[in-house]
Motif scaffolding. Structure first.
Motif, PDB file in Angstrom:
ATOM      1  N   ARG A  55       0.856  -1.186   0.000  1.00 37.58           N
ATOM      2  CA  ARG A  55       0.000   0.000   0.000  1.00 37.58           C
ATOM      3  C   ARG A  55       0.889   1.232   0.000  1.00 37.58           C
ATOM      4  O   ARG A  55       1.690   1.447   0.920  1.00 37.58           O
ATOM      5  N   VAL A  56       0.755   2.047  -1.030  1.00 33.33           N
ATOM      6  CA  VAL A  56       1.558   3.259  -1.212  1.00 33.33           C
ATOM      7  C   VAL A  56       0.738   4.461  -0.753  1.00 33.33           C
ATOM      8  O   VAL A  56      -0.428   4.615  -1.132  1.00 33.33           O
ATOM      9  N   ALA A  57       1.338   5.323   0.051  1.00 27.91           N
ATOM     10  CA  ALA A  57       0.648   6.514   0.545  1.00 27.91           C
ATOM     11  C   ALA A  57       0.503   7.549  -0.557  1.00 27.91           C
ATOM     12  O   ALA A  57       1.457   7.850  -1.279  1.00 27.91           O
ATOM     13  N   VAL A  58      -0.707   8.102  -0.660  1.00 28.24           N
ATOM     14  CA  VAL A  58      -0.948   9.238  -1.565  1.00 28.24           C
ATOM     15  C   VAL A  58      -1.626  10.318  -0.721  1.00 28.24           C
ATOM     16  O   VAL A  58      -2.851  10.401  -0.686  1.00 28.24           O
ATOM     17  N   PRO A  59      -0.840  11.121   0.004  1.00 34.47           N
ATOM     18  CA  PRO A  59      -1.434  12.124   0.893  1.00 34.47           C
ATOM     19  C   PRO A  59      -2.418  13.023   0.163  1.00 34.47           C
ATOM     20  O   PRO A  59      -2.130  13.532  -0.912  1.00 34.47           O
ATOM     21  N   TYR A  60      -3.590  13.165   0.769  1.00 36.49           N
ATOM     22  CA  TYR A  60      -4.731  13.928   0.249  1.00 36.49           C
ATOM     23  C   TYR A  60      -4.968  13.693  -1.249  1.00 36.49           C
ATOM     24  O   TYR A  60      -5.518  14.539  -1.954  1.00 36.49           O
ATOM     25  N   GLY A  61      -4.555  12.528  -1.741  1.00 32.66           N
ATOM     26  CA  GLY A  61      -4.929  12.070  -3.079  1.00 32.66           C
ATOM     27  C   GLY A  61      -4.170  12.649  -4.247  1.00 32.66           C
ATOM     28  O   GLY A  61      -4.444  12.293  -5.397  1.00 32.66           O
ATOM     29  N   GLU A  62      -3.182  13.526  -4.031  1.00 34.52           N
ATOM     30  CA  GLU A  62      -2.517  14.208  -5.143  1.00 34.52           C
ATOM     31  C   GLU A  62      -1.384  13.384  -5.737  1.00 34.52           C
ATOM     32  O   GLU A  62      -0.540  12.852  -5.017  1.00 34.52           O
ATOM     33  N   THR A 109      -7.674   2.936  -3.734  1.00 33.82           N
ATOM     34  CA  THR A 109      -8.514   2.585  -2.593  1.00 33.82           C
ATOM     35  C   THR A 109      -9.420   3.748  -2.197  1.00 33.82           C
ATOM     36  O   THR A 109      -9.243   4.886  -2.644  1.00 33.82           O
ATOM     37  N   THR A 110     -10.381   3.448  -1.319  1.00 39.83           N
ATOM     38  CA  THR A 110     -11.284   4.479  -0.823  1.00 39.83           C
ATOM     39  C   THR A 110     -10.584   5.464   0.108  1.00 39.83           C
ATOM     40  O   THR A 110     -11.161   6.493   0.463  1.00 39.83           O
ATOM     41  N   ARG A 111      -9.337   5.155   0.508  1.00 41.76           N
ATOM     42  CA  ARG A 111      -8.540   6.088   1.307  1.00 41.76           C
ATOM     43  C   ARG A 111      -7.576   6.870   0.418  1.00 41.76           C
ATOM     44  O   ARG A 111      -6.644   7.488   0.915  1.00 41.76           O
ATOM     45  N   ILE A 146      -1.724   6.852  13.046  1.00 41.61           N
ATOM     46  CA  ILE A 146      -2.524   7.770  12.233  1.00 41.61           C
ATOM     47  C   ILE A 146      -2.178   7.521  10.776  1.00 41.61           C
ATOM     48  O   ILE A 146      -1.043   7.710  10.349  1.00 41.61           O
ATOM     49  N   ARG A 147      -3.146   7.101  10.012  1.00 36.68           N
ATOM     50  CA  ARG A 147      -2.937   6.700   8.627  1.00 36.68           C
ATOM     51  C   ARG A 147      -2.921   7.921   7.700  1.00 36.68           C
ATOM     52  O   ARG A 147      -2.996   9.066   8.135  1.00 36.68           O
ATOM     53  N   ASN A 148      -2.854   7.622   6.410  1.00 38.10           N
ATOM     54  CA  ASN A 148      -2.872   8.659   5.380  1.00 38.10           C
ATOM     55  C   ASN A 148      -4.048   9.618   5.584  1.00 38.10           C
ATOM     56  O   ASN A 148      -5.191   9.181   5.745  1.00 38.10           O
ATOM     57  N   ILE A 149      -3.799  10.924   5.597  1.00 38.51           N
ATOM     58  CA  ILE A 149      -4.854  11.923   5.781  1.00 38.51           C
ATOM     59  C   ILE A 149      -5.475  12.232   4.423  1.00 38.51           C
ATOM     60  O   ILE A 149      -4.781  12.545   3.462  1.00 38.51           O
ATOM     61  N   SER A 150      -6.794  12.124   4.357  1.00 43.29           N
ATOM     62  CA  SER A 150      -7.481  12.313   3.074  1.00 43.29           C
ATOM     63  C   SER A 150      -8.225  13.642   3.046  1.00 43.29           C
ATOM     64  O   SER A 150      -8.525  14.234   4.081  1.00 43.29           O
ATOM     65  N   CYS A 151      -8.510  14.094   1.806  1.00 48.67           N
ATOM     66  CA  CYS A 151      -9.185  15.381   1.576  1.00 48.67           C
ATOM     67  C   CYS A 151     -10.219  15.227   0.465  1.00 48.67           C
ATOM     68  O   CYS A 151     -10.282  14.207  -0.213  1.00 48.67           O
ATOM     69  N   THR A 404      -9.763   9.894  -6.139  1.00 47.04           N
ATOM     70  CA  THR A 404     -10.997  10.179  -5.401  1.00 47.04           C
ATOM     71  C   THR A 404     -11.309   9.018  -4.458  1.00 47.04           C
ATOM     72  O   THR A 404     -10.864   7.896  -4.672  1.00 47.04           O
ATOM     73  N   HIS A 405     -12.110   9.277  -3.439  1.00 53.47           N
ATOM     74  CA  HIS A 405     -12.461   8.178  -2.528  1.00 53.47           C
ATOM     75  C   HIS A 405     -13.477   7.237  -3.170  1.00 53.47           C
ATOM     76  O   HIS A 405     -13.782   6.173  -2.623  1.00 53.47           O
ATOM     77  N   THR A 406     -13.957   7.604  -4.378  1.00 50.36           N
ATOM     78  CA  THR A 406     -14.813   6.698  -5.149  1.00 50.36           C
ATOM     79  C   THR A 406     -14.020   5.924  -6.191  1.00 50.36           C
ATOM     80  O   THR A 406     -14.588   5.333  -7.095  1.00 50.36           O
TER      81      THR A 406
END
Length: 590
Positions: A55-62, A109-111, A146-151, A404-406
């Motif tokens: 699982r690779v982190a994508v902070p706030y989806g960017e 993912t949804t996160r 505290i996991r990846n923070i999403s926006c 997106t979370h979708t």
């Protein structure tokens, strides 16, 4: 996008080097399996049903185009589905040559993270080095931290935005990364932030949900909810503060987490999430957080207070990109040209209606590229598609895309006069389905095909329902419907918040599915966040598509119209209740 500093980059490269050393010691027997397990988890490496999962982190989806290309390279060069699938195939399949080999792909993912399901651990260190070359990693994408923070995926570009949440998300990401007190919490911990009037980040479903707003005096601050979550016990977050000045947000989150760390259950992982503590303690928990916050601010001197200079420093990374040769105002002929193109191309017109949203800059639009199509699991993106999106983002969106979370991708910087060219390019790539927010734009976890925790498969259910609804006229007549599918009670597919939710359950070793109706993630079209309710006993896999069809036929027969507007599915469910839908669903099994 946030630009890594020299410190940030050095930190990620050092972490990758540490992980390489840990893998080598594990391979040589110097680290036991039990010793190695928490180390790999802290870098985002799981061992799933058939193979490791990263699982690779994508902070706030960017994501930048360079990062998209590296993700494509990871999928193409390091993902090994062929070897794993061939190993799992039967002898008869091997002899007949009928083993169906999958495409190299990544999974959104949804996160808003990215996952890979077939990378052998022998290649893990090389993958982490490659990710570090474009400022990516897997730190804190797993474990009780505290996991990846999403926006909101429209952060910084949405017309309804009060303030951009990304600078706050980035400041909090830096603060929480490897924070000693946050690294070993009773259970995983998730934060979401939105800065718009519409909640597109499902904040009330998170352990901490932060909503930027302004008070009567025009001051910026946060509405804070705590204790939301899905899983076995779906809970909507409790509002702890209606307004907190933005400078103190980290002091307050520190108080929330300290109290959770102090009283959270550690003896039972099913009761360890903060939602259980908040629900059980109620006002006592709120009081404890208030007292802890006062201690932090008044007695400890508010060590995590955000100074204006720090907010300004981080915010400088989130200014609109410089688009060479472009004007910041709308070309007066552009809209007329769009109307002409739409009249000539009905599919383009539908795409404009469904996949294109207004932008705070009138000369631009926000475009969603849909990855939801037949024979492609929700959230999956092939290596070739990732490369294609990288090219589209360079050409049309200042080199930036967002998850997106979708489980789609958004291009946030598209000029109005480029929309037709983008549509043509996306159509040729198979990414222009005009189905955003419609039934086939569903959310689904990987389910039993990959996940060791799953009770049932999600992907075949998603594919069967998608196959039933290929007619765009029918989809548009049904209107906006959120369909969410989870393969187990952990709810990675967010089934609780679906207008229609499907949950895989195990009955005597066989796959069955519960169906829920009336859930909401808190968006404008869905209303306040709430969990769906189960309609009757569980159904077999073969019955689920028929149940969904029966539910939707019932909706069409009883929905109301107001002028030219048809009542949405979620509105009908709330108006009439579940009984008509229960009856229709139960008729399927008779």
């Amino acid at each position: 996008m946030y630009q890594y500093t020299e410190f940030d980059r050095d930190f990620v490269h050092r972490r990758a080097a540490q992980f390489r050393d840990q893998i080598e010691r594990w391979q040589s027997g110097k680290l036991s399996e039990d010793d190695f397990r928490p180390l790999r988890l802290q870098n985002g490496w799981y061992v799933q049903r058939h193979a490791p999962m990263l699982r690779v982190a994508v902070p706030y989806g960017e994501l930048s185009s360079a990062q998209l290309r590296v993700l494509a390279r990871v999928a193409r060069e390091y993902d090994e589905p062929e070897a794993q699938v061939y190993r799992l195939a039967s002898d008869a399949q091997r002899k007949l040559g009928t083993v169906r080999l999958p495409t190299h792909y990544a999974h959104f993912t949804t996160r808003t993270n990215v996952q890979f399901n077939w990378i052998p651990l022998s290649k893990a260190a090389d993958v982490m080095d490659l990710l570090a070359s474009v400022d990516m990693h897997g730190i804190q994408t797993s474990g009780n931290c505290i996991r990846n923070i999403s926006c909101d995926e429209r952060a910084g570009v949405a017309p309804d935005e009060i303030a951009d949440p990304r600078p706050f998300a980035e400041i909090m990401r830096q603060w929480t990364t490897l924070h000693p007190e946050f690294a070993f919490l009773p259970r995983k911990f998730k934060i979401a932030i939105t800065g718009a009037t519409e909640d597109r980040a499902a904040t009330d479903w998170h352990d901490v949900g932060l909503h930027l707003l302004r008070n009567g005096a025009g001051e910026l601050g946060f509405r804070i909810s705590v204790g939301g979550g899905m899983g076995r016990t779906p809970v909507i977050g409790t509002v702890m503060r209606e307004f907190l000045p933005w400078q103190h947000i980290m002091n307050y989150v520190e108080a929330v987490v300290r109290v959770y760390n102090r009283y959270g259950r550690r003896d039972n992982k099913y009761k360890a999430r903060i939602k259980i503590l908040v629900k059980a303690e109620g006002q006592r928990y709120i009081h404890e957080v208030k007292e802890e916050f006062v201690q932090i601010v008044n007695h400890d001197g508010g060590p995590h207070t955000i100074p204006q200079t720090e907010l300004d420093r981080v915010s400088a990374s989130f200014v609109p990109p410089k688009l060479t040769g472009r004007l910041s105002h709308l070309n007066p002929d552009a809209l007329e040209m769009l109307k002409e193109r739409a009249a000539q191309h009905p599919l383009f017109e539908r795409w404009l209606q469904r996949n294109v949203a207004l932008h705070k800059d009138p000369s631009m639009r926000i475009v969603t590229l849909s990855f939801k199509r037949l024979l492609q699991a929700p959230g999956d993106a092939s290596a070739d598609q990732l490369d294609l999106v990288a090219g589209l983002s360079d050409r049309f969106s200042a080199g930036e895309a967002r998850v997106t979370h979708t489980q789609n991708l958004v291009l946030p910087w598209v000029h109005v006069d480029d929309l037709f060219m983008l549509w043509e390019a996306a159509r040729d790539a198979g990414l222009a389905s005009a189905n955003v927010h419609l039934l086939t734009d569903m959310i689904a976890c990987p389910g039993g095909d990959f996940c060791a925790l799953a009770n049932a498969r999600s992907i075949p259910i998603a594919e069967a329902i998608t196959a039933l609804y290929q007619d765009l006229d029918e989809l548009n007549d049904l209107g906006e419907i959120d369909l969410h599918i989870s393969g187990c009670i952990n709810s990675c597919g967010h089934h609780h918040s679906g207008h229609i939710g499907i949950l895989g359950v195990d009955k005597d070793g066989k796959e069955w599915y519960q169906v829920t109706l009336g859930g909401s993630d808190g968006s404008a079209t869905s209303g306040a966040a709430q969990p769906g309710k189960v309609i009757g006993p569980s159904f077999s896999a073969s019955e689920v598509p028929e149940v969904v069809d029966a539910v939707l036929l019932t909706y069409l027969s009883i929905r109301q119209s107001t002028g030219i507007r048809q009542e949405r599915f979620i509105e009908t469910v709330r108006r009439v209740g579940l009984d008509p839908f229960k009856a229709a669903a139960n008729d399927v099994r008779e």
